[in-house]
Design an enzyme around this catalytic site. Structure first.
Site, PDB file in Angstrom:
ATOM      1  CG  ASN A  14      -2.153  -0.869   0.981  1.00 34.95           C
ATOM      2  OD1 ASN A  14      -2.938  -0.443   0.151  1.00 34.95           O
ATOM      3  ND2 ASN A  14      -2.393  -2.114   1.439  1.00 34.95           N
ATOM      4  NE  ARG A  65      -0.982  -0.375  22.746  1.00 31.26           N
ATOM      5  CZ  ARG A  65      -0.867  -1.357  22.133  1.00 31.26           C
ATOM      6  NH1 ARG A  65      -0.347  -1.353  20.782  1.00 31.26           N
ATOM      7  NH2 ARG A  65      -0.975  -2.670  22.419  1.00 31.26           N
ATOM      8  NE  ARG A  91       3.686  -0.329  19.438  1.00 35.60           N
ATOM      9  CZ  ARG A  91       4.080  -1.175  20.331  1.00 35.60           C
ATOM     10  NH1 ARG A  91       4.053  -2.743  20.051  1.00 35.60           N
ATOM     11  NH2 ARG A  91       4.268  -0.768  21.449  1.00 35.60           N
ATOM     12  CG  LEU A  93      -1.987   4.262  15.882  1.00 34.45           C
ATOM     13  CD1 LEU A  93      -2.389   5.559  15.383  1.00 34.45           C
ATOM     14  CD2 LEU A  93      -0.583   3.992  15.867  1.00 34.45           C
ATOM     15  CG  ASN A 107      -5.822   1.229   9.337  1.00 39.19           C
ATOM     16  OD1 ASN A 107      -4.780   0.866   9.180  1.00 39.19           O
ATOM     17  ND2 ASN A 107      -7.003   0.166   9.841  1.00 39.19           N
ATOM     18  CG  HIS A 109      -9.842  -3.623   8.026  1.00 36.80           C
ATOM     19  ND1 HIS A 109      -9.003  -4.180   8.974  1.00 36.80           N
ATOM     20  CD2 HIS A 109     -10.890  -4.270   8.346  1.00 36.80           C
ATOM     21  CE1 HIS A 109      -9.494  -5.329   9.333  1.00 36.80           C
ATOM     22  NE2 HIS A 109     -10.895  -5.516   8.930  1.00 36.80           N
ATOM     23  CG  ASP A 141     -12.179   6.037  16.396  1.00 37.81           C
ATOM     24  OD1 ASP A 141     -11.657   4.707  16.360  1.00 37.81           O
ATOM     25  OD2 ASP A 141     -13.611   5.962  16.265  1.00 37.81           O
TER      26      ASP A 141
HETATM   27  C1  GRF Z   1      -3.134  -4.902   3.790  1.00 36.46           C
HETATM   28  O1  GRF Z   1      -4.023  -6.069   3.649  1.00 36.46           O
HETATM   29  C2  GRF Z   1      -3.868  -3.756   4.863  1.00 36.46           C
HETATM   30  O2  GRF Z   1      -5.189  -3.844   4.541  1.00 36.46           O
HETATM   31  C3  GRF Z   1      -3.776  -4.462   6.143  1.00 36.46           C
HETATM   32  O3  GRF Z   1      -2.443  -4.957   6.021  1.00 36.46           O
HETATM   33  C4  GRF Z   1      -2.348  -5.243   4.731  1.00 36.46           C
HETATM   34  C5  GRF Z   1      -0.819  -4.602   4.320  1.00 36.46           C
HETATM   35  O4  GRF Z   1      -0.339  -5.005   3.081  1.00 36.46           O
HETATM   36  N1  GRF Z   1      -4.157  -3.339   7.165  1.00 36.46           N
HETATM   37  P1  GRF Z   1       0.880  -4.073   2.711  1.00 36.46           P
HETATM   38  O5  GRF Z   1       2.075  -4.261   3.615  1.00 36.46           O
HETATM   39  O6  GRF Z   1       0.524  -2.764   2.374  1.00 36.46           O
HETATM   40  O7  GRF Z   1       1.359  -4.786   1.392  1.00 36.46           O
END
Ligand code: GRF
Length: 209
Positions: A14, A65, A91, A93, A107, A109, A141
């Site tokens: 990503n 943390r 991790r 936050l 973030n 997901h 959040d």
């Molecule tokens: C992705 O599937 C993201 O949605 C999740 O962790 C994974 C990270 O993949 N939170 P990358 O490290 O960006 O390839």
């Protein structure tokens, strides 16, 4: 120009998608000011270094943390980060961290939240037998995988899928969704109404410090 701070723990695809979007002019008012990993050995860090980016390992191993978060926040502030993008940052936050960047942490997901929060969301969705899943980019959040939703992309679950092929197709959509969400947030052309992000209205959340 807005400064992005990327936090990652692993492969970093990503992060690469965001960097590619900047290079291709799809995020014309953004630059990556710093990439930070809580794991020294994260492949994403090495990728960032090869791309000539400022890449820092701030190990979280054995640290409470908030003590770790203080170091990360200090590095983000030193690099004048406007928007923090969690990209596979494994991790949680601390509330203190979240409060340092109000409505300025995103973030991604790999499910259609609020379905399947937490770890291995793609496998959870596959095992549950849903016919449609996808990915979500949301503000962070103080609760896990919970903040206001900016962008979602759907992915159909095919009869021929296994959890790996499904995760791969979700990942393709993640790469598109993250750039879209960053663009929306940086343009500031939205309003936060409760949990709803409504576009086409000037944001009260300006990214100026
Ligand atoms: C992705 O599937 C993201 O949605 C999740 O962790 C994974 C990270 O993949 N939170 P990358 O490290 O960006 O390839």
């Amino acid at each position: 120009m807005k400064n992005l701070g990327i936090l990652l723990s692993g492969r970093g695809s990503n992060f690469v998608a965001i960097a590619d979007s900047i290079a291709a002019g799809r995020l014309s008012n953004a630059r990556i000011a710093v990439v930070i990993s809580n794991r020294d050995e994260a492949p994403g860090l090495e990728t960032a270094r090869r791309r000539g980016l400022n890449a820092l390992a701030i190990s979280s191993k054995g640290k409470p943390r908030e003590e770790h978060d203080r170091k990360v926040v200090a590095a983000l502030q030193q690099n004048q980060v406007d928007l923090v993008c969690l990209a596979g940052y494994m991790r949680l936050l601390s509330p203190w961290f979240v409060q340092q960047f109000p409505s300025r942490i995103l973030n991604i997901h790999p499910s259609l939240l609020p379905a399947f929060p937490g770890l291995e969301a793609q496998q959870q969705a596959f095992a549950y037998g849903v016919k449609v899943t996808g990915c979500t980019v949301h503000f962070v959040d103080e609760e896990l995988d919970h903040g206001a939703i900016i962008v979602q992309k759907t992915v159909p679950v095919l009869d021929s899928d296994d959890e790996h092929t499904l995760a791969e197709r979700i990942l393709e959509q993640e790469h598109v969704a993250y750039t879209e969400a960053i663009r929306i947030v940086l343009e500031g052309n939205f309003e936060i109404k409760g949990r709803r992000i409504v576009r086409g209205q000037r944001s009260e959340v300006r990214l100026q410090k």
